[in-house]
Design a protein around this motif. Sequence first.
Motif, PDB file in Angstrom:
ATOM      1  N   SER A  58     -13.764  -4.478   1.436  1.00  0.00           N
ATOM      2  CA  SER A  58     -12.556  -3.931   2.066  1.00  0.00           C
ATOM      3  C   SER A  58     -11.791  -5.008   2.824  1.00  0.00           C
ATOM      4  O   SER A  58     -10.560  -5.080   2.764  1.00  0.00           O
ATOM      5  N   ILE A  59     -12.525  -5.866   3.550  1.00  0.00           N
ATOM      6  CA  ILE A  59     -11.872  -6.930   4.310  1.00  0.00           C
ATOM      7  C   ILE A  59     -11.190  -7.911   3.371  1.00  0.00           C
ATOM      8  O   ILE A  59     -10.059  -8.351   3.622  1.00  0.00           O
ATOM      9  N   ALA A  60     -11.861  -8.256   2.269  1.00  0.00           N
ATOM     10  CA  ALA A  60     -11.290  -9.193   1.301  1.00  0.00           C
ATOM     11  C   ALA A  60     -10.000  -8.640   0.696  1.00  0.00           C
ATOM     12  O   ALA A  60      -9.024  -9.376   0.500  1.00  0.00           O
ATOM     13  N   ILE A  61      -9.990  -7.340   0.419  1.00  0.00           N
ATOM     14  CA  ILE A  61      -8.776  -6.712  -0.128  1.00  0.00           C
ATOM     15  C   ILE A  61      -7.626  -6.861   0.860  1.00  0.00           C
ATOM     16  O   ILE A  61      -6.504  -7.213   0.486  1.00  0.00           O
ATOM     17  N   GLY A  62      -7.907  -6.607   2.136  1.00  0.00           N
ATOM     18  CA  GLY A  62      -6.876  -6.724   3.153  1.00  0.00           C
ATOM     19  C   GLY A  62      -6.382  -8.149   3.317  1.00  0.00           C
ATOM     20  O   GLY A  62      -5.186  -8.392   3.474  1.00  0.00           O
ATOM     21  N   VAL A  63      -7.300  -9.111   3.305  1.00  0.00           N
ATOM     22  CA  VAL A  63      -6.924 -10.520   3.449  1.00  0.00           C
ATOM     23  C   VAL A  63      -6.027 -10.960   2.293  1.00  0.00           C
ATOM     24  O   VAL A  63      -5.000 -11.613   2.503  1.00  0.00           O
ATOM     25  N   VAL A  64      -6.410 -10.599   1.080  1.00  0.00           N
ATOM     26  CA  VAL A  64      -5.602 -10.964  -0.092  1.00  0.00           C
ATOM     27  C   VAL A  64      -4.221 -10.339  -0.016  1.00  0.00           C
ATOM     28  O   VAL A  64      -3.204 -10.988  -0.289  1.00  0.00           O
ATOM     29  N   ALA A  65      -4.173  -9.060   0.375  1.00  0.00           N
ATOM     30  CA  ALA A  65      -2.883  -8.359   0.467  1.00  0.00           C
ATOM     31  C   ALA A  65      -1.978  -8.995   1.512  1.00  0.00           C
ATOM     32  O   ALA A  65      -0.784  -9.207   1.270  1.00  0.00           O
ATOM     33  N   GLN A  66      -2.545  -9.327   2.685  1.00  0.00           N
ATOM     34  CA  GLN A  66      -1.741  -9.845   3.796  1.00  0.00           C
ATOM     35  C   GLN A  66      -1.299 -11.285   3.597  1.00  0.00           C
ATOM     36  O   GLN A  66      -0.139 -11.620   3.843  1.00  0.00           O
ATOM     37  N   PHE A  67      -2.206 -12.128   3.175  1.00  0.00           N
ATOM     38  CA  PHE A  67      -1.932 -13.566   3.185  1.00  0.00           C
ATOM     39  C   PHE A  67      -1.562 -14.163   1.831  1.00  0.00           C
ATOM     40  O   PHE A  67      -1.106 -15.302   1.769  1.00  0.00           O
ATOM     41  N   LEU A  68      -1.740 -13.393   0.754  1.00  0.00           N
ATOM     42  CA  LEU A  68      -1.364 -13.892  -0.567  1.00  0.00           C
ATOM     43  C   LEU A  68      -0.284 -13.033  -1.223  1.00  0.00           C
ATOM     44  O   LEU A  68       0.775 -13.525  -1.595  1.00  0.00           O
ATOM     45  N   VAL A  69      -0.571 -11.732  -1.357  1.00  0.00           N
ATOM     46  CA  VAL A  69       0.336 -10.863  -2.114  1.00  0.00           C
ATOM     47  C   VAL A  69       1.634 -10.585  -1.361  1.00  0.00           C
ATOM     48  O   VAL A  69       2.724 -10.672  -1.941  1.00  0.00           O
ATOM     49  N   LEU A  70       1.543 -10.230  -0.063  1.00  0.00           N
ATOM     50  CA  LEU A  70       2.761  -9.888   0.683  1.00  0.00           C
ATOM     51  C   LEU A  70       3.751 -11.051   0.759  1.00  0.00           C
ATOM     52  O   LEU A  70       4.942 -10.855   0.501  1.00  0.00           O
ATOM     53  N   PRO A  71       3.335 -12.274   1.097  1.00  0.00           N
ATOM     54  CA  PRO A  71       4.291 -13.383   1.096  1.00  0.00           C
ATOM     55  C   PRO A  71       4.912 -13.619  -0.280  1.00  0.00           C
ATOM     56  O   PRO A  71       6.109 -13.916  -0.385  1.00  0.00           O
ATOM     57  N   ALA A  72       4.102 -13.482  -1.345  1.00  0.00           N
ATOM     58  CA  ALA A  72       4.623 -13.691  -2.698  1.00  0.00           C
ATOM     59  C   ALA A  72       5.664 -12.632  -3.062  1.00  0.00           C
ATOM     60  O   ALA A  72       6.737 -12.943  -3.592  1.00  0.00           O
ATOM     61  N   LEU A  73       5.357 -11.360  -2.767  1.00  0.00           N
ATOM     62  CA  LEU A  73       6.314 -10.286  -3.065  1.00  0.00           C
ATOM     63  C   LEU A  73       7.561 -10.412  -2.193  1.00  0.00           C
ATOM     64  O   LEU A  73       8.670 -10.091  -2.636  1.00  0.00           O
ATOM     65  N   THR A  74       7.379 -10.862  -0.964  1.00  0.00           N
ATOM     66  CA  THR A  74       8.526 -11.083  -0.079  1.00  0.00           C
ATOM     67  C   THR A  74       9.449 -12.146  -0.649  1.00  0.00           C
ATOM     68  O   THR A  74      10.680 -12.001  -0.636  1.00  0.00           O
ATOM     69  N   PHE A  75       8.875 -13.215  -1.148  1.00  0.00           N
ATOM     70  CA  PHE A  75       9.650 -14.282  -1.785  1.00  0.00           C
ATOM     71  C   PHE A  75      10.484 -13.715  -2.935  1.00  0.00           C
ATOM     72  O   PHE A  75      11.682 -13.993  -3.050  1.00  0.00           O
TER      73      PHE A  75
END
Length: 316
Positions: A58-75
Amino acid sequence: MIPLALLVGADADVDSIRIAFEEGSLTTLKIVIGAILLGVALETRPSDFLAAAKRPGSIAIGVVAQFLVLPALTFVLTLLLDVRGSVALGMILVACCPPGNVSNILTHRARGDVALSVSMTAVGNVLAIVAMPLNVAFWGSLHPTGKELLEDISLDAVDMLLEIGTVIGIPFVVGIAIATKWPRFAERAGKVVGPVAFLALGAVIVVGVAGNWSIFVNYIGIVLVAVFLHDALALLLGYGIARATGLPERSRKAMTFEVGIRNSGLGLVLVFAFFDGLGGMALVAAWWGIWDIIAGLAVAQWWGMRAGRRTPEPVA
């Protein structure tokens, strides 16, 4: 594609303006953000990190979403909206900010998995010390218009890391130490420090807006739609990635707020410390801090009402 600035009727160049913020006010803002992180730490226990270690998936899912996926989708969103460079950098900066304890409050209000929320907030703030400056420098340097502003500013990721480490790291370490040595005092103090710090942050933002009222009125239209869509994207990403990975409903609620609620106050500190109050960035960070709480409260209230008398689900 039609630029967002034209869609909202604002044709002036927001990249050319600077938000006035005195050195004393910046110091006050840093103290307030430090107090917010102190409040998070006072309500964090070493057991929260142990709990996180017992739920690595669960923690890994959150870390990936916050620090990898969200910045990429924001871009990608900044490109689709064709926003000005400073607005794009503001959106990227906010996306890279860590969560705050508002996410814990909203998770509780939504009857979600508060233990997961607290664990993710603790882990997220620690990781953000290193991940945030790297993310801002990386995605900002890739943006077609934002990278020119970064080159003019000559952003140093190491300097930003030190600044974030000071604002986040020191209060967090102090708070954890107090919570470990004097847990009862920390529990009582945490209930006061956090809320008071957020009220103080609101006051700093109000004073800043009042001091730059003409700029706020003339340019806020440029970021209204962008922040609305960006905030919705962050909340939906948290829920979507939790559902796609099979987390139970209570954990989905926690993940929604951990990914969707960002500490944009920290973003404001960095805007004035490293970007000379760059107009679009300051407006995005300030308005996000207001709208994020409104949207989060609405979602939490809706979920809380729906929960009713449902039988609690087992945690992941």
